[in-house]
Motif scaffolding. Sequence first.
Motif, PDB file in Angstrom:
ATOM      1  N   TRP A 161      -2.768   0.699  10.250  1.00  0.00           N
ATOM      2  CA  TRP A 161      -2.668   0.508  11.731  1.00  0.00           C
ATOM      3  C   TRP A 161      -2.241  -0.982  12.264  1.00  0.00           C
ATOM      4  N   THR A 164       0.540  -2.410  10.082  1.00  0.00           N
ATOM      5  CA  THR A 164       2.068  -1.640  10.443  1.00  0.00           C
ATOM      6  C   THR A 164       2.560  -2.484  11.659  1.00  0.00           C
ATOM      7  N   VAL A 332       1.425  -5.289   0.514  1.00  0.00           N
ATOM      8  CA  VAL A 332       2.383  -4.847   1.544  1.00  0.00           C
ATOM      9  C   VAL A 332       3.696  -5.979   1.581  1.00  0.00           C
ATOM     10  N   TRP A 341      11.135  -2.193   0.750  1.00  0.00           N
ATOM     11  CA  TRP A 341      10.609  -1.039   1.569  1.00  0.00           C
ATOM     12  C   TRP A 341      10.423  -1.664   2.932  1.00  0.00           C
ATOM     13  N   LYS A 342      10.260  -0.629   3.863  1.00  0.00           N
ATOM     14  CA  LYS A 342      10.162  -0.887   5.324  1.00  0.00           C
ATOM     15  C   LYS A 342       8.522  -1.179   5.395  1.00  0.00           C
ATOM     16  N   ARG A 343       8.030  -2.022   6.234  1.00  0.00           N
ATOM     17  CA  ARG A 343       6.612  -2.238   6.515  1.00  0.00           C
ATOM     18  C   ARG A 343       5.686  -1.093   6.769  1.00  0.00           C
ATOM     19  N   GLY A 344       6.163  -0.344   7.549  1.00  0.00           N
ATOM     20  CA  GLY A 344       5.444   0.986   7.891  1.00  0.00           C
ATOM     21  C   GLY A 344       5.118   1.676   6.760  1.00  0.00           C
ATOM     22  N   PRO A 345       6.158   2.319   6.029  1.00  0.00           N
ATOM     23  CA  PRO A 345       5.811   3.227   5.220  1.00  0.00           C
ATOM     24  C   PRO A 345       4.971   2.312   3.948  1.00  0.00           C
ATOM     25  N   SER A 346       5.386   1.080   3.742  1.00  0.00           N
ATOM     26  CA  SER A 346       4.624   0.173   2.674  1.00  0.00           C
ATOM     27  C   SER A 346       2.797   0.305   2.957  1.00  0.00           C
ATOM     28  N   LEU A 348       1.453   2.337   4.847  1.00  0.00           N
ATOM     29  CA  LEU A 348       0.716   3.735   4.800  1.00  0.00           C
ATOM     30  C   LEU A 348       0.584   4.247   3.304  1.00  0.00           C
ATOM     31  N   VAL A 349       1.600   3.689   2.444  1.00  0.00           N
ATOM     32  CA  VAL A 349       1.589   4.320   0.997  1.00  0.00           C
ATOM     33  C   VAL A 349       0.277   3.521   0.507  1.00  0.00           C
ATOM     34  N   SER A 352      -2.967   4.515   1.679  1.00  0.00           N
ATOM     35  CA  SER A 352      -3.627   5.704   1.308  1.00  0.00           C
ATOM     36  C   SER A 352      -3.907   5.528  -0.288  1.00  0.00           C
TER      37      SER A 352
END
Length: 451
Positions: A161, A164, A332, A341-346, A348-349, A352
């Motif tokens: 969080w 992101t 990231v 990639w965009k920051r948010g998806p990076s 998160l992936v 995870s």
Amino acid sequence: MNDNSVRRDAWGSKVGFILAAAGSAVGLGNIYLFPMNTGEQGGAAFVLIYLICVLLLGVPVMIAELSIGRRAQSDPVGAFKVIAPKTWWKTLGALGVLTGFVILSAYTVVAGWTLKYAWITGTGQFSGVDSAGIEQTFKSFVSDGPSVILFHLLFATITVWIVTGGIEKGIEKATKILMPLLLGLLILLVIRSITLPGAGEGISFYLKPDFSKVTVRTIMLALGQAFFSLSLGMGAMITYGSYLSRNTNLVSSALYVSLVDTSIAFLAGFAIFPALFSVSELSPGAGTGLLFLVLPGIFNAIPLGQFFGATFFFLLAIAALTSTIALLEVVVSYFIDQLHWKRGPSALVVGSCAFLLGIPSALSNGSVDFFSGFMDVLFDYFFPISLASGALLICIFAGWKWGTQSVMEEVRSGCPSFKLAPVWTVLVRYVCPVAIAFIILGSVAPWVNSS
Ligand code: TRP
């Protein structure tokens, strides 16, 4: 135009950067490993050797990493691609990103434990429990898979969080709150500890050097600890440096970050040793179990221990959080700069995946032996060796490949008169590589470990 023309994320202020970089540096290394190593390796004798390592090896390597990052304005892989195109040096960046990922997954598991421990201590579940009972509680907690995973997940989620949110609005904003909070809680704990009856013995243990305990392994541990604690050798400072502007003074930044990191480690000793000596007959060299097995007993025995114990474990969780943020950011930044990639998806992936990788160790059946063995292998071998090898190669890169002249040119933007440039040059070209090679050999040589 296209997405690439979007301005790269950057720090909002120099103070914000220093707090974030110091946050990356301050972690389990300071509050857990530093006192543990100090306890085992002759008290102040270890502290002295550690200080020398920070000044002579840590600070110069940090200046090199920050310069590489700021010059290239890119993630660790991209940085080597920009400065040394079409060479193998980018592999060094890739190893750094990979190491960051591995440390992240181990770190979130332990960090989850500290959160859960804050909860157990704060709700009085250790009150009146003897040391066998504490061990039992630890075992049943660690073997309670779902609960361990829940805290591990909670920790990974908070980290994702914050990352992101970006550099200025996520990492910088969070560390501006977390670092002062950390310092405040630590000072509170130090005051509690040094005002306990019998605290003097702990203080004198901490401040009186016992050189008879110093062996080759002591020096090796101090060197490894310095790199680990300052977050060097894996591109974290390259990444954080890449968000800096040309007018930032890299030399004073490296000094401030090292000063904050070392001071927090030193203060952590004052929070632990006086309390340890005031309460128990246990030797300060309790080793890996110090944190989760010995300390709850100490907090049990001191007035308001429930409150101070919960505070201590919460403090550890904050220290760990400012480090997991940096670890995640290293990976990231690679996803953003290299894979576009965009920051948010990076976030998160990657977060995870680190969470999933941590699950097997989180489910380790509650064996204290496994815990100790796992931590020992990671912290005694994997981290020192991989970070030291990374730092060695960074010295060779800065000293011989990119060249000390080019590094100094980068440093001069923001620090026009760096008087110690010749000293820095000798350290990075000769002293650091030789000393680091010594740690790496020392870590694998059986005669060092048996001494
Ligand atoms: N410095 C951290 C500590 O003392 C651990 C660490 C090593 C780290 N390398 C890192 C943290 C890179 C963030 C980024 O616990």
